[in-house]
Scaffold this motif. Structure first.
Motif, short mmCIF file in Angstrom:
data_model
loop_
_atom_site.label_atom_id
_atom_site.label_comp_id
_atom_site.label_asym_id
_atom_site.label_seq_id
_atom_site.Cartn_x
_atom_site.Cartn_y
_atom_site.Cartn_z
N THR A 143 0.88 -1.17 0.00
CA THR A 143 0.00 0.00 0.00
C THR A 143 0.91 1.22 0.00
O THR A 143 1.56 1.52 1.01
CB THR A 143 -0.91 0.02 1.24
OG1 THR A 143 -1.71 -1.17 1.25
CG2 THR A 143 -1.82 1.23 1.22
N ASN A 152 8.82 2.94 -1.93
CA ASN A 152 7.76 1.93 -2.08
C ASN A 152 8.11 0.94 -3.18
O ASN A 152 7.95 -0.28 -3.02
CB ASN A 152 6.42 2.59 -2.45
CG ASN A 152 6.04 3.73 -1.55
OD1 ASN A 152 6.45 3.83 -0.41
ND2 ASN A 152 5.22 4.64 -2.09
N LEU A 228 -1.78 -2.63 5.88
CA LEU A 228 -1.12 -2.36 4.61
C LEU A 228 -0.91 -3.64 3.80
O LEU A 228 -1.23 -3.68 2.61
CB LEU A 228 0.24 -1.69 4.85
CG LEU A 228 0.23 -0.37 5.63
CD1 LEU A 228 1.67 0.09 5.88
CD2 LEU A 228 -0.55 0.70 4.89
N ALA A 231 -4.27 -5.27 2.31
CA ALA A 231 -5.31 -4.40 1.75
C ALA A 231 -5.81 -4.90 0.40
O ALA A 231 -7.02 -4.96 0.16
CB ALA A 231 -4.78 -2.97 1.62
N GLU A 232 -4.89 -5.28 -0.48
CA GLU A 232 -5.32 -5.70 -1.82
C GLU A 232 -6.07 -7.02 -1.77
O GLU A 232 -7.14 -7.15 -2.38
CB GLU A 232 -4.12 -5.80 -2.76
CG GLU A 232 -4.52 -6.15 -4.18
CD GLU A 232 -3.37 -6.03 -5.16
OE1 GLU A 232 -3.65 -5.95 -6.38
OE2 GLU A 232 -2.20 -5.99 -4.73
N LEU A 237 -7.97 -1.98 -1.04
CA LEU A 237 -6.77 -1.20 -1.34
C LEU A 237 -7.06 0.28 -1.55
O LEU A 237 -6.33 1.12 -1.00
CB LEU A 237 -6.06 -1.79 -2.55
CG LEU A 237 -4.72 -1.13 -2.92
CD1 LEU A 237 -3.73 -1.19 -1.76
CD2 LEU A 237 -4.12 -1.79 -4.16
N ALA A 240 -7.46 1.86 1.78
CA ALA A 240 -6.21 1.88 2.55
C ALA A 240 -5.26 2.95 2.02
O ALA A 240 -4.61 3.66 2.80
CB ALA A 240 -5.55 0.51 2.48
N ILE A 241 -5.19 3.09 0.69
CA ILE A 241 -4.33 4.13 0.10
C ILE A 241 -4.82 5.51 0.53
O ILE A 241 -4.03 6.40 0.91
CB ILE A 241 -4.30 4.00 -1.43
CG1 ILE A 241 -3.54 2.73 -1.83
CG2 ILE A 241 -3.67 5.24 -2.06
CD1 ILE A 241 -3.57 2.46 -3.33
#
Length: 247
Positions: A143, A152, A228, A231-232, A237, A240-241
């Protein structure tokens, strides 16, 4: 991974989570060797913590990695574990062309440093019993925090590289473990006093408990990083983002 009786080399072990894990493993009776750039800091750690050994290492420099490999394997032939902790985290403005300097430095340290170190040590580790390679990604690999775009990306790459490494080393006897830290109160980005960050000691305690209780673990994910990391796959997601980048 066994928690005692190891000889462990930790890159980037002079501060933060690397030093914390070094001290925890040392307290359990493991032989711990710390690699870092600053000899004066390495000497200070060795003085303050008798029994911990040190080696000068700059993971940005392939020659330094090779020199460190030669020294570690010569001085500590029982080496059976490697933790690639070295990493940097810097903010970037992607509209500013100057961010490329930060991006390139981050890739060199976080990704190439990890790959080069593993490439140097893996042929030795495959000859050792109970061998382990530990990499370090991040919850931000799953995330992203907009402010640290390249960080990232490197951590996402470390995650993928670790999966491939595990597949290629299957059958060799080398265990491959990925540590996936959440936002922890370290000096990265000056977050040592951030009230929202997980206290370092709490992270270390939970991580060591996971390694003890689940010796065959592939990903070490403390409870705090689940927001994090998952999340997907939990189909949240976008939310969360948004939450991560709202501050």
């Amino acid at each position: 991974m066994k928690t005692t009786g190891n000889t462990i080399f930790i890159t980037g072990g002079t501060s933060g989570l690397g030093l914390g894990l070094a001290l925890r493993w040392h307290a359990l009776g493991n032989q711990v060797i710390i690699g870092g750039r600053r000899k004066e800091l390495l000497d200070q750690i060795a003085t303050e913590h008798p029994g911990i050994e040190t080696v000068v290492l700059d993971v940005d420099d392939p020659a330094s990695i090779q020199t460190a490999y030669d020294e570690v394997t010569t001085r500590f032939p029982d080496l059976n574990a490697l933790l690639t902790m070295s990493g940097i985290m810097r903010p970037e403005n992607l509209l500013d062309p100057g961010h490329l300097d930060t991006a390139e430095a981050t890739i060199t340290t976080n990704l190439l440093g990890t790959i080069r170190t593993i490439a140097a040590f893996t042929p030795y580790l495959v000859t050792r019993p109970d061998a382990t390679i530990l990499t370090v990604s991040s919850g931000l690999a799953f995330t992203p925090l907009a402010l640290t775009a390249t960080y990232n990306a490197t951590k996402a790459a470390v995650h993928s590289y670790t999966q491939s490494l595990r597949l290629q080393l299957a059958g060799t006897g080398v265990q491959v473990i990925e540590l996936v830290p959440p936002h922890v109160a370290t000096t990265l980005m000056g977050m040592q006093d951030a009230p929202s960050a997980m206290p370092v000691e709490d992270f270390l305690t939970e991580t060591m408990a996971i390694l003890h209780d689940r010796p065959d673990v592939e990903e070490v994910t403390v409870q705090r990083v689940g927001f994090l990391r998952d999340a997907e796959r939990e189909n949240r997601l976008p939310e969360a983002i948004a939450a991560l980048n709202s501050h």
